[in-house]
Design a protein around this motif. Structure first.
Motif, mmCIF file in Angstrom:
data_model
loop_
_atom_site.group_PDB
_atom_site.id
_atom_site.type_symbol
_atom_site.label_atom_id
_atom_site.label_comp_id
_atom_site.label_asym_id
_atom_site.label_seq_id
_atom_site.Cartn_x
_atom_site.Cartn_y
_atom_site.Cartn_z
ATOM 1 N N SER A 113 28.277 0.371 -6.884
ATOM 2 C CA SER A 113 27.591 0.653 -5.614
ATOM 3 C C SER A 113 27.468 -0.645 -4.833
ATOM 4 O O SER A 113 28.001 -1.684 -5.233
ATOM 5 C CB SER A 113 26.195 1.211 -5.898
ATOM 6 O OG SER A 113 25.369 0.203 -6.434
ATOM 7 N N ILE A 124 16.871 3.661 -1.435
ATOM 8 C CA ILE A 124 17.941 4.557 -1.924
ATOM 9 C C ILE A 124 17.503 5.037 -3.309
ATOM 10 O O ILE A 124 17.473 4.243 -4.257
ATOM 11 C CB ILE A 124 19.304 3.836 -2.050
ATOM 12 C CG1 ILE A 124 19.708 3.148 -0.747
ATOM 13 C CG2 ILE A 124 20.383 4.818 -2.495
ATOM 14 C CD1 ILE A 124 21.014 2.352 -0.840
ATOM 15 N N GLY A 153 30.507 0.705 -0.860
ATOM 16 C CA GLY A 153 30.728 2.158 -0.892
ATOM 17 C C GLY A 153 32.197 2.414 -1.182
ATOM 18 O O GLY A 153 33.033 1.504 -1.063
ATOM 19 N N ILE A 164 29.213 9.843 3.396
ATOM 20 C CA ILE A 164 28.386 8.972 4.250
ATOM 21 C C ILE A 164 28.688 9.235 5.717
ATOM 22 O O ILE A 164 27.832 9.056 6.583
ATOM 23 C CB ILE A 164 28.572 7.484 3.862
ATOM 24 C CG1 ILE A 164 28.176 7.295 2.393
ATOM 25 C CG2 ILE A 164 27.743 6.578 4.763
ATOM 26 C CD1 ILE A 164 28.204 5.882 1.873
ATOM 27 N N TYR A 268 22.129 5.559 2.058
ATOM 28 C CA TYR A 268 23.188 4.554 1.862
ATOM 29 C C TYR A 268 23.596 3.925 3.197
ATOM 30 O O TYR A 268 23.751 2.702 3.315
ATOM 31 C CB TYR A 268 24.421 5.188 1.189
ATOM 32 C CG TYR A 268 24.301 5.266 -0.313
ATOM 33 C CD1 TYR A 268 24.423 4.125 -1.092
ATOM 34 C CD2 TYR A 268 24.050 6.468 -0.955
ATOM 35 C CE1 TYR A 268 24.299 4.179 -2.480
ATOM 36 C CE2 TYR A 268 23.928 6.539 -2.334
ATOM 37 C CZ TYR A 268 24.052 5.397 -3.084
ATOM 38 O OH TYR A 268 23.923 5.445 -4.449
ATOM 39 N N GLN A 272 23.318 -0.040 4.662
ATOM 40 C CA GLN A 272 24.457 -0.788 5.205
ATOM 41 C C GLN A 272 24.192 -1.229 6.639
ATOM 42 O O GLN A 272 24.491 -2.370 7.012
ATOM 43 C CB GLN A 272 25.717 0.074 5.144
ATOM 44 C CG GLN A 272 26.188 0.316 3.725
ATOM 45 C CD GLN A 272 27.432 1.166 3.668
ATOM 46 O OE1 GLN A 272 27.608 2.101 4.443
ATOM 47 N NE2 GLN A 272 28.309 0.854 2.746
#
Ligand SMILES: NC(=O)c1ccc[n+]([C@@H]2O[C@H](COP(=O)([O-])OP(=O)(O)OC[C@H]3O[C@@H](n4cnc5c(N)ncnc54)[C@H](OP(=O)(O)O)[C@@H]3O)[C@@H](O)[C@H]2O)c1
Length: 304
Positions: A113, A124, A153, A164, A268, A272
């Motif tokens: 991850s 998360i 990812g 995502i 996620y 980011q």
């Protein structure tokens, strides 16, 4: 040819695990051993026919004899399992204990991850679970070297271009909250499997975190890379601020577990977009024989 490294892999009937198995089968000095749930043995029939040893077992079942048979004599145990806390925390703990008893040199947990150690608790939920296991592993590993493989990812139609949903290649849209200025780290399943296999057989000590990276692009560059590689144009959907994203996730979480698959990808993406969990330092050069795929190359190869 002599087989002198036994690598024990669980999760070979899954997406990532199957690719890790292929990498290890291609190594002439590796004997691959698999832990497979009894009902899933048919899924690894091809690997078994090519010489992989199979131990039947379920890491949640308390079957210590199966875990001993799985870990005995192995250099490295790789976990590519997926599941809830009973699997990621308790199941992996049982395997780590068996590995320690068997004198296994290295354990690679099912992390794969972004860098979960730099994501704030609660951001998360699945990273929270993996951090919890990492803490247990630090406490209980004994002489086993535990290495978390971090890749960002998955640079894949199921994840970056799917789960995502940064870019939707069918709708020709891209979505962002905030300005999207932070670079986002992505690596293909196949490259993740290559790096994981390389770590598994590495004779040198490997650090607690091994980070490898296919590509790292901010939102605007991601859109540009997609457009150039596909020869098509995306419509950018500006979904609101990062605070709006926080509020949307909180609202979905109030709906409980039923909304899990709606809020998880947003969690996620939020990390980011906020620049959390970045891979640093990136260690691609430890394995220079691997040239990872970029976003442009992936989009072109897959015809997305
Ligand atoms: N960074 C990212 O973007 C990203 C995206 C997706 C996944 N991942 C991570 O990658 C890893 C692998 O995911 P995946 O998508 O390859 O998973 P997957 O396709 O769902 O495969 C999971 C594997 O785990 C096995 N398994 C589950 N519970 C088990 C148990 N109790 N005992 C033994 N085996 C068990 C399954 O066996 P059966 O065949 O018997 O079910 C299967 O082989 C996970 O850590 C996941 O979180 C990361």
């Amino acid at each position: 040819m002599m087989s002198n490294k036994t690598i024990a892999l669980m999760g070979a009937s899954g997406h990532l695990g199957a690719l890790i198995a292929q990498e290890l089968m291609a190594m002439p000095d590796v004997q691959l051993r698999l832990l497979v749930r009894p009902g899933s043995r048919a899924k690894v029939a091809d690997l078994e026919a090519r010489g992989a040893q199979v131990v039947e077992g379920d890491i949640n079942s308390g079957d210590t004899a199966a875990l001993s048979a799985f870990t005995e004599g192995a250099m490295t145990v790789i976990s590519a399992v997926q599941g809830g806390p009973e699997t990621i925390i308790e199941g992996q703990r049982a395997v780590l204990r068996a590995a320690r008893e068997a004198g296994v040199r290295r354990f690679i947990p099912s992390t794969f991850s972004l860098d979960m150690f730099t994501v704030n608790p609660g951001q998360i939920v699945t990273a929270d679970m993996r951090r919890h296991f990492a803490q247990i592993a630090d406490d209980e590993r004994g002489g086993v070297e535990v290495t978390h493989v971090m890749i960002g990812g998955f640079l894949d139609k199921d994840v970056l271009f799917g789960f995502i949903d940064v870019i939707d290649p069918k709708a020709k849209t891209a979505r962002v909250w905030g300005e999207g200025e932070s670079p986002m780290d992505y690596t293909t399943y196949a490259d993740t499997a290559r790096y994981t296999a390389a770590v598994a057989v590495d004779e040198r000590p490997v650090p607690r975190v091994f980070a490898a990276l296919g590509d790292s692009l901010n939102f605007a560059d991601m859109v540009l890379a997609y457009e150039e590689a596909s020869g098509t144009t995306l419509t950018v959907r500006r979904m609101g601020s990062l605070e709006d994203l926080d509020a949307q996730i909180a609202q979905l979480q109030e709906g409980g577990q039923a909304n899990f698959l709606q809020y998880l990808p947003l969690m996620y993406y939020r990390a980011q977009l906020k620049g959390q969990g970045r891979l640093d330092p990136v260690m691609n050069d430890r394995y220079p024989h691997i040239t990872p795929t970029t976003v442009r190359q992936y989009v072109q190869a897959e015809g997305l």
